[in-house]
Design a protein around this motif. Structure first.
Motif, PDB file in Angstrom:
ATOM      1  N   GLU A   1       0.817  -1.200   0.000  1.00  0.00           N
ATOM      2  CA  GLU A   1       0.000   0.000   0.000  1.00  0.00           C
ATOM      3  C   GLU A   1       0.857   1.258   0.000  1.00  0.00           C
ATOM      4  O   GLU A   1       1.974   1.290   0.514  1.00  0.00           O
ATOM      5  CB  GLU A   1      -0.940   0.023   1.214  1.00  0.00           C
ATOM      6  CG  GLU A   1      -0.242   0.115   2.555  1.00  0.00           C
ATOM      7  CD  GLU A   1      -1.219   0.259   3.717  1.00  0.00           C
ATOM      8  OE1 GLU A   1      -2.439   0.217   3.505  1.00  0.00           O
ATOM      9  OE2 GLU A   1      -0.729   0.418   4.855  1.00  0.00           O
ATOM     10  N   PHE A   2       0.270   2.284  -0.586  1.00  0.00           N
ATOM     11  CA  PHE A   2       0.926   3.586  -0.660  1.00  0.00           C
ATOM     12  C   PHE A   2       1.027   4.216   0.728  1.00  0.00           C
ATOM     13  O   PHE A   2       0.075   4.136   1.522  1.00  0.00           O
ATOM     14  CB  PHE A   2       0.120   4.493  -1.587  1.00  0.00           C
ATOM     15  CG  PHE A   2       0.509   5.943  -1.535  1.00  0.00           C
ATOM     16  CD1 PHE A   2      -0.286   6.850  -0.837  1.00  0.00           C
ATOM     17  CD2 PHE A   2       1.643   6.400  -2.168  1.00  0.00           C
ATOM     18  CE1 PHE A   2       0.045   8.186  -0.785  1.00  0.00           C
ATOM     19  CE2 PHE A   2       1.988   7.742  -2.126  1.00  0.00           C
ATOM     20  CZ  PHE A   2       1.186   8.639  -1.426  1.00  0.00           C
ATOM     21  N   VAL A   3       2.164   4.859   1.000  1.00  0.00           N
ATOM     22  CA  VAL A   3       2.353   5.579   2.246  1.00  0.00           C
ATOM     23  C   VAL A   3       2.496   7.083   1.983  1.00  0.00           C
ATOM     24  O   VAL A   3       1.777   7.891   2.554  1.00  0.00           O
ATOM     25  CB  VAL A   3       3.596   5.070   3.011  1.00  0.00           C
ATOM     26  CG1 VAL A   3       3.870   5.924   4.240  1.00  0.00           C
ATOM     27  CG2 VAL A   3       3.422   3.604   3.397  1.00  0.00           C
ATOM     28  N   ALA A   4       3.438   7.439   1.099  1.00  0.00           N
ATOM     29  CA  ALA A   4       3.683   8.855   0.815  1.00  0.00           C
ATOM     30  C   ALA A   4       4.527   8.985  -0.436  1.00  0.00           C
ATOM     31  O   ALA A   4       5.231   8.041  -0.815  1.00  0.00           O
ATOM     32  CB  ALA A   4       4.399   9.534   1.984  1.00  0.00           C
ATOM     33  N   PHE A   5       4.431  10.139  -1.100  1.00  0.00           N
ATOM     34  CA  PHE A   5       5.370  10.449  -2.176  1.00  0.00           C
ATOM     35  C   PHE A   5       5.827  11.890  -2.066  1.00  0.00           C
ATOM     36  O   PHE A   5       5.181  12.739  -1.442  1.00  0.00           O
ATOM     37  CB  PHE A   5       4.800  10.142  -3.569  1.00  0.00           C
ATOM     38  CG  PHE A   5       3.775  11.114  -4.105  1.00  0.00           C
ATOM     39  CD1 PHE A   5       2.471  10.682  -4.352  1.00  0.00           C
ATOM     40  CD2 PHE A   5       4.084  12.431  -4.415  1.00  0.00           C
ATOM     41  CE1 PHE A   5       1.531  11.553  -4.868  1.00  0.00           C
ATOM     42  CE2 PHE A   5       3.150  13.308  -4.930  1.00  0.00           C
ATOM     43  CZ  PHE A   5       1.859  12.866  -5.150  1.00  0.00           C
ATOM     44  N   VAL A   6       6.988  12.143  -2.685  1.00  0.00           N
ATOM     45  CA  VAL A   6       7.533  13.493  -2.772  1.00  0.00           C
ATOM     46  C   VAL A   6       8.076  13.677  -4.176  1.00  0.00           C
ATOM     47  O   VAL A   6       8.629  12.746  -4.762  1.00  0.00           O
ATOM     48  CB  VAL A   6       8.644  13.727  -1.712  1.00  0.00           C
ATOM     49  CG1 VAL A   6       9.820  12.791  -1.921  1.00  0.00           C
ATOM     50  CG2 VAL A   6       9.121  15.184  -1.720  1.00  0.00           C
ATOM     51  N   THR A   7       7.906  14.852  -4.733  1.00  0.00           N
ATOM     52  CA  THR A   7       8.463  15.128  -6.058  1.00  0.00           C
ATOM     53  C   THR A   7       9.890  15.629  -5.901  1.00  0.00           C
ATOM     54  O   THR A   7      10.214  16.377  -4.974  1.00  0.00           O
ATOM     55  CB  THR A   7       7.630  16.166  -6.812  1.00  0.00           C
ATOM     56  OG1 THR A   7       7.620  17.401  -6.069  1.00  0.00           O
ATOM     57  CG2 THR A   7       6.203  15.682  -6.979  1.00  0.00           C
ATOM     58  N   TRP A   8      10.742  15.213  -6.848  1.00  0.00           N
ATOM     59  CA  TRP A   8      12.152  15.599  -6.772  1.00  0.00           C
ATOM     60  C   TRP A   8      12.325  17.112  -6.922  1.00  0.00           C
ATOM     61  O   TRP A   8      13.116  17.729  -6.215  1.00  0.00           O
ATOM     62  CB  TRP A   8      12.961  14.910  -7.876  1.00  0.00           C
ATOM     63  CG  TRP A   8      13.476  13.550  -7.554  1.00  0.00           C
ATOM     64  CD1 TRP A   8      13.222  12.402  -8.237  1.00  0.00           C
ATOM     65  CD2 TRP A   8      14.355  13.171  -6.477  1.00  0.00           C
ATOM     66  NE1 TRP A   8      13.880  11.346  -7.652  1.00  0.00           N
ATOM     67  CE2 TRP A   8      14.588  11.785  -6.580  1.00  0.00           C
ATOM     68  CE3 TRP A   8      14.973  13.867  -5.431  1.00  0.00           C
ATOM     69  CZ2 TRP A   8      15.401  11.081  -5.692  1.00  0.00           C
ATOM     70  CZ3 TRP A   8      15.780  13.168  -4.548  1.00  0.00           C
ATOM     71  CH2 TRP A   8      15.983  11.793  -4.683  1.00  0.00           C
ATOM     72  N   SER A   9      11.601  17.705  -7.850  1.00  0.00           N
ATOM     73  CA  SER A   9      11.862  19.099  -8.178  1.00  0.00           C
ATOM     74  C   SER A   9      11.269  20.053  -7.153  1.00  0.00           C
ATOM     75  O   SER A   9      11.990  20.769  -6.453  1.00  0.00           O
ATOM     76  CB  SER A   9      11.318  19.419  -9.573  1.00  0.00           C
ATOM     77  OG  SER A   9       9.938  19.112  -9.630  1.00  0.00           O
ATOM     78  N   GLY A  10       9.950  20.045  -7.016  1.00  0.00           N
ATOM     79  CA  GLY A  10       9.304  21.025  -6.150  1.00  0.00           C
ATOM     80  C   GLY A  10       9.123  20.591  -4.716  1.00  0.00           C
ATOM     81  O   GLY A  10       8.789  21.406  -3.861  1.00  0.00           O
ATOM     82  N   GLY A  11       9.332  19.305  -4.449  1.00  0.00           N
ATOM     83  CA  GLY A  11       9.165  18.834  -3.086  1.00  0.00           C
ATOM     84  C   GLY A  11       7.714  18.671  -2.654  1.00  0.00           C
ATOM     85  O   GLY A  11       7.426  18.585  -1.459  1.00  0.00           O
ATOM     86  N   GLY A  12       6.790  18.654  -3.621  1.00  0.00           N
ATOM     87  CA  GLY A  12       5.406  18.440  -3.271  1.00  0.00           C
ATOM     88  C   GLY A  12       5.199  17.060  -2.669  1.00  0.00           C
ATOM     89  O   GLY A  12       5.893  16.109  -3.038  1.00  0.00           O
ATOM     90  N   THR A  13       4.263  16.957  -1.723  1.00  0.00           N
ATOM     91  CA  THR A  13       4.068  15.699  -1.015  1.00  0.00           C
ATOM     92  C   THR A  13       2.607  15.269  -1.016  1.00  0.00           C
ATOM     93  O   THR A  13       1.694  16.081  -1.224  1.00  0.00           O
ATOM     94  CB  THR A  13       4.558  15.802   0.435  1.00  0.00           C
ATOM     95  OG1 THR A  13       3.816  16.851   1.103  1.00  0.00           O
ATOM     96  CG2 THR A  13       6.029  16.115   0.501  1.00  0.00           C
TER      97      THR A  13
END
Length: 122
Positions: free
Chosen positions: A46-58
């Motif tokens: 199951e998914f827990v969290a993600f972050v984008t490399w460029s902007g750091g969106g979560t």
């Protein structure tokens, strides 16, 4: 190809904290986002969290919102998952993976790490 190596798992009492790390090497520029997932015995990943490399969106799963924090260090090609107020139901193998889009869909992620065990005792 990208290699991902997770670390930081362990045994902790309920209410405690752990910080997981995921270090990437190789063609990391192919990823737009990095995600953390977990899989408990007998359950689906199951998914827990993600972050984008460029902007750091979560983005976070409802079950961890407010307790877990995902972050990235672009200079070190490393993604972190700070886990606070841990509960026994957080017990699982935690994996990191990369995706070309920012999504919670497990199927979009590739190049999975080997996983790190997190065990929370009551």
């Amino acid at each position: 190809q990208v290699q991902l190596v997770e670390s930081g798992g362990g045994l902790v009492q309920a209410g405690g904290s752990l910080r997981l790390s995921c270090t990437a090497s190789g063609r990391t520029f192919t990823y737009y986002a990095m995600g953390w997932f977990r899989q408990a015995p007998g359950k689906e990943r199951e998914f827990v969290a993600f972050v984008t490399w460029s902007g750091g969106g979560t983005n976070y799963a409802d079950s961890v919102e407010g307790r877990f924090t995902i972050s990235r260090d672009r200079a070190k090609n490393t993604v972190y998952l700070q886990m606070n107020s841990l509960k026994p139901e957080d017990t699982a193998v935690y994996y990191c993976a990369g995706a070309p889009v920012a999504t919670i869909m497990t199927s979009a992620y590739r190049d999975w790490g080997q996983g790190t065990q997190v065990t929370v005792s009551s």
